[in-house]
Motif scaffolding. Sequence first.
Motif, PDB file in Angstrom:
ATOM      1  N   ILE A   1       0.796  -1.106   0.046  1.00 58.43           N
ATOM      2  CA  ILE A   1       0.044   0.030   0.137  1.00 58.43           C
ATOM      3  C   ILE A   1       0.839   1.243  -0.131  1.00 58.43           C
ATOM      4  O   ILE A   1       0.665   2.406  -0.709  1.00 58.43           O
ATOM      5  N   ARG A   2       2.149   1.261   0.787  1.00 58.30           N
ATOM      6  CA  ARG A   2       2.833   2.422   0.886  1.00 58.30           C
ATOM      7  C   ARG A   2       3.471   2.683  -0.610  1.00 58.30           C
ATOM      8  O   ARG A   2       3.546   3.854  -0.906  1.00 58.30           O
ATOM      9  N   LEU A   3       3.856   1.646  -1.501  1.00 59.06           N
ATOM     10  CA  LEU A   3       4.462   1.745  -2.609  1.00 59.06           C
ATOM     11  C   LEU A   3       3.311   2.380  -3.725  1.00 59.06           C
ATOM     12  O   LEU A   3       3.516   3.141  -4.532  1.00 59.06           O
ATOM     13  N   ARG A   4       2.028   1.627  -3.494  1.00 54.85           N
ATOM     14  CA  ARG A   4       1.215   1.903  -4.721  1.00 54.85           C
ATOM     15  C   ARG A   4       0.218   3.033  -4.420  1.00 54.85           C
ATOM     16  O   ARG A   4      -0.164   3.480  -5.489  1.00 54.85           O
ATOM     17  N   LEU A   5      -0.197   3.304  -3.293  1.00 54.76           N
ATOM     18  CA  LEU A   5      -0.972   4.377  -2.934  1.00 54.76           C
ATOM     19  C   LEU A   5      -0.290   5.696  -2.573  1.00 54.76           C
ATOM     20  O   LEU A   5       0.091   5.817  -1.486  1.00 54.76           O
ATOM     21  N   ARG A   6      -0.321   6.734  -3.407  1.00 62.27           N
ATOM     22  CA  ARG A   6       0.538   8.106  -3.288  1.00 62.27           C
ATOM     23  C   ARG A   6      -0.575   8.724  -2.571  1.00 62.27           C
ATOM     24  O   ARG A   6      -0.238   9.547  -1.665  1.00 62.27           O
ATOM     25  N   ARG A   7      -1.684   8.876  -3.066  1.00 64.12           N
ATOM     26  CA  ARG A   7      -2.735  10.201  -2.664  1.00 64.12           C
ATOM     27  C   ARG A   7      -3.360   9.439  -1.413  1.00 64.12           C
ATOM     28  O   ARG A   7      -3.602   8.141  -1.204  1.00 64.12           O
ATOM     29  N   ARG A   8      -3.754  10.381  -0.599  1.00 65.19           N
ATOM     30  CA  ARG A   8      -4.318   9.793   0.565  1.00 65.19           C
ATOM     31  C   ARG A   8      -5.900   9.396   0.464  1.00 65.19           C
ATOM     32  O   ARG A   8      -6.500   9.862  -0.196  1.00 65.19           O
ATOM     33  N   ALA A   9      -6.061   8.266   0.903  1.00 59.56           N
ATOM     34  CA  ALA A   9      -7.381   7.818   0.711  1.00 59.56           C
ATOM     35  C   ALA A   9      -7.787   6.919   1.974  1.00 59.56           C
ATOM     36  O   ALA A   9      -7.270   6.769   3.042  1.00 59.56           O
ATOM     37  N   LEU A  10      -9.025   6.546   1.872  1.00 60.51           N
ATOM     38  CA  LEU A  10      -9.873   5.999   2.943  1.00 60.51           C
ATOM     39  C   LEU A  10      -9.703   4.264   2.975  1.00 60.51           C
ATOM     40  O   LEU A  10     -10.007   3.808   1.788  1.00 60.51           O
ATOM     41  N   LEU A  11      -9.054   3.675   3.733  1.00 61.11           N
ATOM     42  CA  LEU A  11      -8.517   2.216   3.733  1.00 61.11           C
ATOM     43  C   LEU A  11      -9.374   1.634   4.794  1.00 61.11           C
ATOM     44  O   LEU A  11      -9.265   1.837   6.089  1.00 61.11           O
ATOM     45  N   ILE A  12     -10.394   0.678   4.330  1.00 59.36           N
ATOM     46  CA  ILE A  12     -11.271  -0.096   4.984  1.00 59.36           C
ATOM     47  C   ILE A  12     -10.991  -1.336   4.989  1.00 59.36           C
ATOM     48  O   ILE A  12     -11.028  -2.168   4.061  1.00 59.36           O
ATOM     49  N   PHE A  13     -10.328  -1.892   6.184  1.00 61.81           N
ATOM     50  CA  PHE A  13     -10.098  -3.211   6.322  1.00 61.81           C
ATOM     51  C   PHE A  13     -10.914  -4.201   6.826  1.00 61.81           C
ATOM     52  O   PHE A  13     -11.509  -3.651   7.738  1.00 61.81           O
ATOM     53  N   LEU A  14     -11.288  -5.342   6.379  1.00 60.95           N
ATOM     54  CA  LEU A  14     -12.283  -6.410   6.565  1.00 60.95           C
ATOM     55  C   LEU A  14     -11.358  -7.442   7.057  1.00 60.95           C
ATOM     56  O   LEU A  14     -10.934  -8.209   6.141  1.00 60.95           O
ATOM     57  N   THR A  15     -10.967  -7.777   8.213  1.00 58.19           N
ATOM     58  CA  THR A  15     -10.151  -8.744   8.655  1.00 58.19           C
ATOM     59  C   THR A  15     -10.606  -9.198  10.027  1.00 58.19           C
ATOM     60  O   THR A  15     -11.557  -8.965  10.627  1.00 58.19           O
TER      61      THR A  15
END
Length: 451
Positions: free
Chosen positions: A336-350
């Motif tokens: 995620i650190r390498l691929r997503l440069r723009r700030r985003a909402l990350l919703i984890f389902l775990t």
Amino acid sequence: MIVPRTRLLLWVSLIVLPFAAAGATIPGALPVAVLLIAGLLALAVGDALAARRQAGGVRVHLAESTRLLKDRPGYLANRIENTSLTARSVRLGFEFPREISTDSDDRIVELPEGAPFARLEWPVTPTRRGRYFLERAYLETVSPLGFWGARTSLAARSELKVYPNLMRERKHVAALFLKRGQIGAHAQRQAGQGRDFEKLRDYIPGDSYDEIHWKASAKRGHPVTKVFQVERTQEVYVIIDASRLSAREVKLADPQAPTGESHTTTLERYIAAALLLGLAAEQQGDQFGLLTFSDRVLNFVRAKSGQAHYDACRDRLHTLQPQDVTPDFEELCAFIRLRLRRRALLIFLTSLDDPMLAESFAKATELISRQHLILANMLQPPGAHPLFQDSAVHQPDDLYRRLGGHFQWHSLRELEKVLKRRGVRLALLDPEKLAAQLIAQHADVKRRQLI
């Protein structure tokens, strides 16, 4: 393959057996018996040759791909080609996978005279999400005299894509997708001023100094203020855990079931909720993305919008199955650190009720928690409640059972505090209302402009 039919066996029993017995016992009857038996044999041989020729005049054509919904009746479209243009009866069958249920494995199809093609819709009901294939079609045609059945198999490959059935979930979020001209809608002020630049205007007393555009002020010779607008388009990513814990069984209330409840898996709940959240995010003007992982990253779909993008996300999810491995949160967060440069909402389902996994998740998210807004979600474990919340305790075993649930609930509360200090919000969600609660989380983030 040529197989005898009932009519041939009937004629053999009426002619061959009686006349063979008569020719052997009655003087002078042998020539007549031989003549009749030979005539029947000649008819049977000629009918068999005609049956083989008839079998070659039928072809079966299936759609290259058929889309179905889990536990919902659908149809498999068949097109049967009749090159001879003669009226005939054909027995058609398929070798369906175990996950595709049907009322019958074979059917009798009447091909009309003069019609080169006949269409047949075969009713099927998938019982499991996934991707399945039909490789061959099996045909049986009847000979002109009805003595033989010519059986053959034809190559008829078709892909069956079984998608999650969202009808159950939409009952809880139906009001969100109703479009009735905004009847009864009320304007609601959003908190914050936004971060997207809109325009420049002259300074008004009361404007903050950090809103002044100093370069423009120097050029114009008087103070100029920057005006911002609320961000309308944001990136929302749903990150689904497909490791060993996602195979856990979940009980749901089902009035139509004989026992009043149905069983599914945690991963099924995740997938259905993710697809509905994608629809809700697009309705709110956001871009929806998808990421699935286990001990490695399985699928990554960058956030976009539109029907074609939603179909692409659904195609990635309909074949996702639980894997018997431990999730690797460190590799996931590095990706995620390498691929997503723009700030985003990350919703984890775990699932974080395993202490080792919880510690690994808390450590790994430090890499991305400052750049992105992280919402960690897991299903409420059965029995994980405060000790004195339920008064239905009648035996000592009930007390010990609820004590174990209390310890689990307490550990999750401590994990929530640890994650909160690191900028991650943890929520325990109801399996019945998972989709509705995720959509409510997204709406709250939009309203408070947390991204």
